[in-house]
Write an enzyme that holds these catalytic residues in place. Structure first.
Site, PDB file in Angstrom:
ATOM      1  N   GLY B  82       0.812  -1.214   0.000  1.00 56.48           N
ATOM      2  CA  GLY B  82       0.000   0.000   0.000  1.00 56.48           C
ATOM      3  C   GLY B  82       0.844   1.262   0.000  1.00 56.48           C
ATOM      4  CG  ASN B 164      -3.897   4.803   9.910  1.00 56.50           C
ATOM      5  OD1 ASN B 164      -4.243   5.873   9.399  1.00 56.50           O
ATOM      6  ND2 ASN B 164      -2.729   4.654  10.517  1.00 56.50           N
ATOM      7  CB  SER B 212      -3.097  -2.892   1.239  1.00 61.31           C
ATOM      8  OG  SER B 212      -2.097  -3.760   1.710  1.00 61.31           O
ATOM      9  CG  HIS B 214      -0.868  -6.373   5.084  1.00 56.18           C
ATOM     10  ND1 HIS B 214      -0.768  -6.125   6.431  1.00 56.18           N
ATOM     11  CD2 HIS B 214      -0.496  -5.246   4.466  1.00 56.18           C
ATOM     12  CE1 HIS B 214      -0.338  -4.884   6.608  1.00 56.18           C
ATOM     13  NE2 HIS B 214      -0.163  -4.332   5.427  1.00 56.18           N
ATOM     14  CB  CYS B 336       1.877   1.263   9.310  1.00 50.69           C
ATOM     15  SG  CYS B 336       0.189   1.684   9.707  1.00 50.69           S
TER      16      CYS B 336
END
Lengths: 396, 396
Positions: B82, B164, B212, B214, B336
Site C-alpha cells: 500500500g 487507520n 492492500s 494484508h 505501521c
C-alpha cells in the site's frame, strides 16, 4: 481444456530449463514461510507478542541474508524485488548526489538501464549517461571503464556481476577499483550470479549490491539492496520509515523469512551444485556444437548453468514454442523483459549479427535438472530442428 | 525461553484486537496461493507453459480485484504494498504534472503525508503542500477543501477513505467533486476502509485509489493502485515494463493470487461482518465509557471495527504492554509507523490535548473476534487499570 492438456504433458516429461527467469520455492523455504501467513501473521511494527515474533523473524532473516554475502545485518535493506533494489540504488543515489555522470554496462538488465536512462532525461537535474562497451564475448572492456571514468566526473557506476542472458561474469572488482579511484559510488546487480557462484560483498569492492530471492529457490516479492552504510540514498517509497527510512511499508514477513532460508541454502549448496550443473552444461554444449550451434559468450568466464545459443536459420521464438510442446521450458530472451519483446540488447552490444540474434535461445539449468533431461533435450532439439527443416521453416 | 512463554500464554487466551495493523491470511487465500510457490512457480513473462499458467493466474486475480471495487481489470496496477501504491500516485502524478499544489488531509497515513512533503522539498520542481484541517471528530472540513482548491491551482489531492487510527470515514465523494471541478487529480487511500465497508471506485468519483491485501486477510506483499486509465503517472520502478510500464519487476504471483481471492471474500462478507463487528464494538464502547474512557471520533461516521480511546491519566504505551501480558493485542498508535514512535499526528490534528493523546489505545476488531473476547477484554482492562492505580502509575 488447454490447461488440462498442458497438465498431462508436464506430468510425463516436462523439464524446466529456465532457472534464470525464476525458480520453484525450495521445500525448506516454504516450510519456514508457512507459519508466518497465519499463526505468526503479526506486523513487525506492533509492540504486542504477534508483532515481536514477526520482528524477530525479520531480524533472523536479515542475519541470514547478510551472512550469505559476508556483511553486517544492518547493511541489508529489504525491498519487494530486484528491480526495486536496482532502482533504489540508481534513483536513490542520484537523489543525493549532484548530477554528474552515471555509467552502466551496455548489457545491464532493463531495470538498471532504464533507471539510468531516466536520470539522463530529467530536465531539471540532468545526468550524463555513459554505456560501457563489451567485447564480442559480452565482457565489459576494462579499458573503456578507464576512459568512461576519466572523460567526465562519474557519480554512479553499475555493472552486473553476471548477465541474465549470456551468464557472462564481469570483473566487477577491477571495475569497482577504477570507479572508487574517481570517487564514484559502485553498484553491482548480483541477482543472476547469487546462488550460482560464491558472492562476497567485500571482495567485489562495491558500495552496493542487489540480491533477489526468487532466482535462488526463494519466494517472489523479497529482495535486498546490500549497502555500505556510509551511502546516502533517497528512498523510492516514503512512509513509516521502515528499513532505516530507506524503504517504507509493512515488511513482507513470510517472503523475507523465505529469502533468509534460501540464502542459507544457496551458500551451503553453491560449490557442489556449480560443479554438478557445469557438467550438465558441458554435455549440453558439446551436443549443441555438434548440431552446428553458435554459443554466445563461449570462452568467457560464465555462470555454470547458463547456455545461450543459436542454431543459425532457426528463429528462437519458434524453437521456444516447439520445445515447450516437446516438454522443455527454455527462453528466447530475458523472461523479465519479454513483456516488451524485441531484439536482445545484450547480443546487439556484443556485435552479434541481427539475423543470428533472432535465433537466440537460452537454457538455464538448475539443481532439479538431471543429465538424462539434457540428453532428452538434445534429442528433442534434433527432431524439432529436422521437422522445421522439412517444413522449410529454416531461413538459411 | 521468552518465546516459549509467549507461546503458552497465547495458546490459552490470546485475543487479537489489532486488525488495522495486519490480519491473518484466510485459509481459502492460503490454499489458493500454495500451488504458485512450487508446482506453478513460473515467471508470467515466460512464454512456455509455466509462464502461461502464471500469467493466467495474475490475470484472474486482476479480475477479482477489479470486480471487488467495480472497475475494469486494466485499471488495476499491482504493487508490492500500500505504501508503494500511495507513493506511486503522489510521486508518479507529480512526475507528469507541472508543479502546482498538492493537497492532503492532516490525518493521512505517513506514506501519503511524507510523499507529499517530499514534493514540497524538491528544490527544482517545488510543489506547494496544503494540509486540509479536520474537525474535533477527525472529519475533513469540507469548507477548508473549498478554500484549499481555490487559493491556488491544485494538481493532486489525496484524502483517505477511512483513517487507520480513528476509523473515521471521510466524505471522499464530496471532496472529489471539488477537486475535479478545479482540474486536480483525486486519490483516496482506501487501505483501511476496504473490506470493512463497501468500496466502489465510481461512486467515490476519484481518479485513483489504493487497496492492500494484508489488511483484508490476504498476504503481505500485494497491493494495487486502481486508476482512471486516462491518468498519466511516472513509474517509481523502471525496468521490464510490467503493469503497463507503471511498475516493473517480476510479478509476485502467489501474493497476487491471494490478493484476488481475499478481495472476493471481502466483497462477499463485508455486509454481514460489518453488522456483527459493529455490535461487538458497541458493547466494547459501552464498557469503556462506563470506565470513564474518551472515545476519539465518537459521533462521526466510523469503520465498524475501530475503537480509539483513552483512559485519562493512563499512558497508552503502558496499557499496550500490560494488555499484551494479559492476552490482548492492541495498539497505542498506528503500527505501521511505530518504528518511529511519537505523538499521533491524527489526534494532534483533531485538537486533542497532548496529555490525553498520550493515553490513546486502538482496538481494531476482526471477523475472528467474539463477544466473549470483548467481555474478557473489558474485565482485563478494569483489573490492569486498578493495578496501575494501586502502583500510582496513573498521572491524574
Amino acid at each position: 481444456m488447454e490447461n488440462a492438456l498442458d497438465e498431462n504433458e508436464r506430468k510425463v516429461t516436462y523439464a524446466y530449463f529456465d532457472h534464470n527467469a525464476t525458480t520453484a520455492v525450495d521445500d525448506a523455504v516454504l516450510d519456514a514461510m508457512l507459519p508466518y501467513f497465519q499463526k505468526e501473521f503479526g506486523n513487525p511494527s506492533s509492540r504486542h507478542v504477534h508483532g515481536r515474533v514477526a520482528r524477530q523473524a525479520v531480524n533472523s532473516a536479515r542475519e541470514q541474508v547478510a551472512d550469505s554475502v559476508g556483511v553486517q545485518p544492518a547493511q541489508v535493506v529489504f525491498t519487494g524485488g530486484g528491480s526495486e533494489a536496482n532502482n533504489l540504488f540508481i534513483q536513490g543515489g542520484a537523489g543525493y548526489l549532484k548530477p554528474t555522470r552515471v555509467i552502466v554496462s551496455a548489457v545491464e538488465h532493463p531495470c538498471v538501464m532504464r533507471a539510468a536512462q531516466e536520470l539522463a532525461r530529467n530536465a531539471s537535474r540532468k545526468w550524463n549517461l555513459r554505456r560501457l562497451t563489451v567485447d564480442n564475448l559480452g565482457r565489459v572492456n576494462l579499458a573503456d571503464v578507464g576512459i568512461a571514468v576519466t572523460e567526465q566526473q562519474p557519480g554512479l557506476v553499475s555493472v552486473m556481476l553476471a548477465n541474465n542472458e549470456t551468464g557472462v561474469i564481469q570483473d566487477v572488482t577491477a571495475i569497482s577499483e577504477q570507479a572508487r579511484a574517481c570517487g564514484a559510488w559502485m553498484h553491482t546487480d548480483a541477482v543472476q550470479a547469487f546462488g550460482k557462484i560464491p558472492v562476497d560483498f567485500a571482495s567485489l569492492k562495491v558500495h552496493a549490491m542487489t540480491l533477489s530471492a526468487h532466482k535462488i529457490h526463494g519466494p517472489k516479492g523479497a529482495a535486498a539492496l546490500v549497502i555500505d552504510k556510509r551511502l546516502l540514498l533517497k528512498p523510492l517509497i516514503y512512509g513509516g520509515g521502515h528499513e532505516h527510512g530507506l524503504r517504507s511499508g509493512t515488511e513482507n514477513v513470510p517472503a523475507i523469512v523465505g529469502f533468509g532460508v534460501a540464502c542459507g541454502l544457496a551458500k551451503s549448496r553453491v560449490a557442489e551444485s556449480a560443479i554438478r550443473i557445469a557438467a550438465m552444461r558441458a554435455r549440453l554444449e558439446q551436443g549443441l556444437v555438434e548440431m552446428g550451434a553458435v554459443i554466445f559468450g563461449l570462452g568467457a568466464l560464465r555462470l555454470p548453468n547458463t547456455c545461450y545459443f543459436a542454431l543459425p536459420g532457426i528463429e528462437g521464438d519458434t524453437l521456444v514454442v516447439r520445445l515447450d510442446k516437446a516438454g522443455f521450458a527454455v527462453a528466447s530472451g530475458a523472461a523479465c523483459s519479454s513483456v516488451n519483446p524485441g531484439q536482445s540488447h545484450v547480443l546487439e552490444a556484443m556485435g552479434v549479427d541481427s539475423a543470428l540474434a533472432r535465433c537466440a535461445v537460452r537454457v538455464s539449468l538448475g539443481g532439479s535438472n538431471s543429465p538424462i533431461q539434457v540428453e532428452n533435450f538434445l534429442k528433442a532439439l534434433t527432431s524439432v530442428t529436422e521437422e522445421l527443416k522439412r517444413m522449410n521453416m529454416v531461413t538459411l
